[in-house]
Design an enzyme around this catalytic site. Structure first.
Site, short mmCIF file in Angstrom:
data_model
loop_
_atom_site.label_atom_id
_atom_site.label_comp_id
_atom_site.label_asym_id
_atom_site.label_seq_id
_atom_site.Cartn_x
_atom_site.Cartn_y
_atom_site.Cartn_z
N GLN B 127 0.83 -1.21 0.00
CA GLN B 127 0.00 0.00 0.00
C GLN B 127 0.87 1.26 0.00
OE1 GLN B 127 -1.91 0.84 3.78
NE2 GLN B 127 -3.79 1.49 2.75
N GLY B 128 0.53 2.21 -0.85
CA GLY B 128 1.23 3.50 -0.86
C GLY B 128 0.28 4.63 -0.52
N TYR B 129 0.10 4.85 0.76
CA TYR B 129 -0.83 5.88 1.22
C TYR B 129 -0.09 7.04 1.91
CZ TYR B 129 -5.51 3.78 0.47
OH TYR B 129 -6.66 3.31 -0.05
N SER B 130 0.46 6.77 3.11
CA SER B 130 1.02 7.83 3.94
C SER B 130 2.25 8.46 3.30
CB SER B 130 1.44 7.27 5.31
OG SER B 130 0.32 6.76 5.98
N GLU B 245 -14.42 -4.51 5.09
CA GLU B 245 -13.80 -5.61 5.84
C GLU B 245 -13.37 -5.19 7.24
OE1 GLU B 245 -11.64 -8.65 4.54
OE2 GLU B 245 -12.50 -8.78 2.55
N SER B 376 -5.48 6.54 13.67
CA SER B 376 -5.06 6.49 15.07
C SER B 376 -6.30 6.47 15.98
CB SER B 376 -4.20 7.70 15.41
OG SER B 376 -5.03 8.86 15.52
N ASN B 377 -6.10 6.01 17.21
CA ASN B 377 -7.26 5.91 18.10
C ASN B 377 -7.85 7.28 18.42
OD1 ASN B 377 -6.65 3.23 17.92
ND2 ASN B 377 -6.85 2.82 20.11
N GLU B 378 -7.03 8.32 18.29
CA GLU B 378 -7.56 9.67 18.48
C GLU B 378 -8.48 10.04 17.32
OE1 GLU B 378 -4.38 8.80 19.05
OE2 GLU B 378 -4.54 8.96 21.23
#
Lengths: 373, 391
Positions: B127-130, B245, B376-378
């Protein structure tokens, strides 16, 4: 796997919610709180007429037999309404004790009057410092020619002041565990009326050589049956508490939308949003544990039943602590007043944490089960 | 209301268990159990081929694409049993991420070429996201793709690329328009990793593993035919992918497996000459996390049940992600605490330091990622506040 409710269960819930919405608003309840009696016999009679006091009575005895799920849904609605009347104490806990332990003749004598609301019964089991198991029970029943002589003290018995009948647990002199039906006006009983922090009525009860006929005893050695009654009582109390959590969480979210500071609703601040997200997470986890406790009520394996129900009481107790305290915090100064739902719910949550075994006691029960695996 | 699996679901679980007992190779099972990732580049494809030969290569795909057609409940049971049996996870980037996007938005040619190869583990996807400046604020990404004839020319840098050192293909979000709102100028490209101009550089992580990479694109030419869907519509596809998913986003099976391991450690390891499990404080900590996991299992089943009643997967998945990752981190913390100072051993050449060393501590270090990645959880709490609480 199925998380839906059938039509009858849904109807019970709707009936209870509708009745409380129309008859048990904040101000109506407030008047009752401040009255001498602290509850309404009129409301109680109406609950009886609606059939809600018969939900845990078998059909053969004229009840509705709504089962654990039906009890859960009604208890949830009752908790949401912050009911002051002895619904859980009489219609669930004492009724279940009679159904499960008493003879047919005893059932026939008491159940119809409990179902109609004419009579009120409470289980008098807790003793100061004794914990929720039976090993340290100080109340004693001594056998004699006519029946029994009962002596001992019961602590913070919810709804005892309005009860006609006490179901008193006691260690019998032959070593067995006894449950005794004792008329509230029997000679030798001293009743110290109490008002609990959540506005309910309770009493410390002293029994001094109270004379009982032989047929006042329910069943024989009732340790296992009483443990099952208490587990179901805790499960129902968990459901009642979930109703309180529902009310206090929604009130907090609404308040954060309406209350403005710095020209914007405080609910738009991320620090508060994340707090409320955490409240919601604990609320949903509490709902799952309420389902677990409800399902395990009828588990024949007493050890597994107790472990699950203790686990649920512990986790819901932690959720009650967190959600309750944060709800007051997020209401700011208004959370400290007697004027809003939030403080009333908060005190009811505190009662849950401390009643029928504290959060830590139940966590310890669960932990001992884990160590014994 | 009934929390238990019905007879049909139990029969399915038995079938999955029997399959795992018979078909999961012992050497792979052992490496997964030991946390030995030295051969995942072959273990994962081997296991995928075994699953595929059994018709179970893609539990969540519809039957017409070669999937199982299983219900959400069956998928949950499968995922849970696989984790409990120490099966390696399927490579999510192919089966669970790019494939659903291709099925929904890809051309027939893309579907026919790529989907069977994903099923058969012929291609390793990444995957190329960030990007360095685009993490939670993904839409600000800057990797450019400029049209030159029938090719895009891609330039830029991707970070936190997982296991791209083994990859044959990468799906990438690239900027094709900088004029309007950032979300409106993003396209979704499929790029062959063998294309000239791509370089993969390892990012060494705190646990010493080589799990993630930086990927640099220097005038990389990508055929226009490798764009998925429309130009500048990539953000929609990316969001679709993220919402897909999430049935087992809580990782119930993996959490149960690690809890089981923690309890085993507590029974075996000693403190003050007694099994650690007899220590009331430590046992209470295990009890606490076990209860939280039990509640999360039921919450997960509730979400699955609601989805099966035709409620689209919703923001409830954020609750599952937060709790599932927090619980896993808690379990790994307790495993390290169980080891005491011996948990500090990172290397011991020529000497067996004892069970779970250094696996437990490496896992603890590695699993810090859980609350950071995948939103992230935030960010998840923001989603709960906005989508569920409507604040």
């Amino acid at each position: 796997m199925d998380f839906s409710f059938n039509d009858e269960q849904q109807m019970l819930l709707d009936t209870t919610q509708r009745f409380l919405a129309s008859e048990y608003g904040f101000d109506q309840r407030r008047k009752l709180l401040e009255s001498d009696e602290g509850w309404s016999r009129g409301v109680w009679k109406q609950l009886g007429e609606l059939g809600l006091l018969a939900i845990d009575i078998p059909e053969a005895d004229g009840g509705i037999a709504a089962g654990p799920v039906g009890v859960m849904l009604v208890a949830q609605a009752v908790g949401h309404g912050l009911l002051l009347e002895p619904f859980l104490s009489s219609a669930i806990v004492a009724t279940r004790a009679i159904v499960q332990i008493a003879s047919d003749a005893q059932c026939a004598r008491w159940l119809p009057a409990l179902a109609s609301g004419e009579r009120i019964a409470v289980l008098a089991h807790d003793e100061a410092g004794a914990g929720i198991d039976f090993t340290r029970l100080g109340t004693r029943a001594t056998r004699d020619a006519q029946g029994f002589s009962l002596s001992g003290s019961k602590s913070v018995v919810y709804h005892a002041p309005m009860a006609d009948l006490y179901l008193v647990s006691a260690r019998v002199d032959d070593g067995s565990l006894g449950l005794f039906a004792v008329a509230a006006d029997a000679a030798g009983i001293t009743r110290h009326a109490l008002r609990t922090v959540d506005g309910q009525r309770a009493a410390d009860l002293d029994f001094d050589k109270v004379r009982l006929d032989a047929d006042a005893r329910l069943g024989a050695d009732v340790g296992d049956a009483l443990a099952s009654v208490i587990d179901c009582a805790i499960a129902a109390l968990c459901a009642e508490t979930f109703g309180v959590l529902d009310r206090i969480l929604k009130a907090t979210i609404e308040y954060s939308r309406a209350r403005k500071q710095f020209g914007t609703p405080i609910g738009s601040f991320q620090a508060l949003q994340h707090r409320m997200a955490d409240m919601l997470i604990q609320f949903e986890q509490a709902r799952s544990m309420m389902y677990l406790a409800t399902e395990r009520c009828s588990d024949a394996d007493a050890g597994a039943r107790r472990a699950s129900i203790s686990g649920a009481k512990a986790l819901i107790g932690q959720a009650a602590r967190f959600i309750g305290q944060q709800a007051v915090q997020l209401h700011g100064g208004m959370g400290m007043t007697d004027e809003l739902d939030v403080s009333h719910c908060f005190k009811r949550l505190l009662a849950f944490e401390l009643r029928m075994g504290t959060t830590d006691e139940h966590l310890e029960i669960y932990r001992r089960g884990l160590q014994a695996e | 209301m009934d929390l238990a699996f019905d007879a049909e679901e139990q029969a399915f679980r038995d079938e999955v268990r029997a399959f795992l007992r018979d078909k999961l190779p012992d050497d792979i099972r052992r490496r997964v159990h030991l946390g030995d990732g030295s051969t995942i580049d072959t273990d994962i494809p081997r296991w995928q081929k075994i699953l595929n030969a059994h018709g179970w290569g893609a539990p969540a795909w519809p039957v017409e694409f070669g999937g199982t057609g299983w219900s959400k409940t069956q998928q949950f049971i499968f995922d849970t049993e696989c984790a409990l049996a120490d099966a390696p996870p399927q490579l999510a980037f192919g089966v669970k991420m790019v494939a659903p996007v291709l099925m929904r938005f890809g051309s027939p040619a893309q579907q026919q070429h790529f989907l069977p190869r994903i099923l058969a583990a012929d291609d390793w996807w990444c995957q190329g996201y960030s990007e360095p400046g685009s993490g939670s604020d993904l839409a600000s990404l800057k990797t450019r793709a400029e049209l030159d004839g029938d090719h895009y020319v891609v330039n830029g840098q991707k970070v936190w690329n997982t296991l791209g050192q083994f990859a044959d293909w990468i799906f990438c979000l690239v900027r094709t328009d900088s004029s309007g709102k950032p979300q409106r100028g993003i396209s979704f490209l499929l790029i062959d990793m063998k294309t000239p101009g791509i370089s993969v550089r390892p990012t060494r992580l705190l646990d010493g593993t080589h799990e993630v990479n930086e990927i640099w694109f220097d005038n990389v030419r990508v055929p226009v035919g490798n764009r998925v869907g429309d130009e500048n519509a990539g953000w929609t596809y990316a969001k679709y992918l993220l919402g897909h998913e999430r049935t087992n986003i809580a990782g119930i099976g993996a959490n149960q497996r690690e809890l089981r391991r923690l309890k085993q450690m507590a029974r075996t390891l000693e403190r003050n000459e007694r099994p650690l499990i007899e220590d009331a404080v430590f046992a209470t900590r295990i009890a606490q996390v076990e209860l939280e996991l039990k509640a999360l299992e039921i919450t997960t089943l509730r979400v699955i049940f609601a989805e099966a009643q035709n409620h689209a997967p919703g923001p409830e998945a954020s609750i599952l992600k937060i709790r599932g990752t927090e619980i896993m981190q808690r379990i790994t913390e307790l495993q390290v605490e169980a080891l005491g100072a011996r948990g500090l051993i990172a290397e011991s050449p020529g000497h067996d330091p004892g069970e779970e060393i250094p696996r437990a501590t490496e896992t603890y270090l590695n699993q810090r990622k859980l609350t950071i990645f995948g939103g992230s959880n935030e960010i998840q709490r923001n989603i709960i506040a906005q989508m569920i609480l409507q604040l």
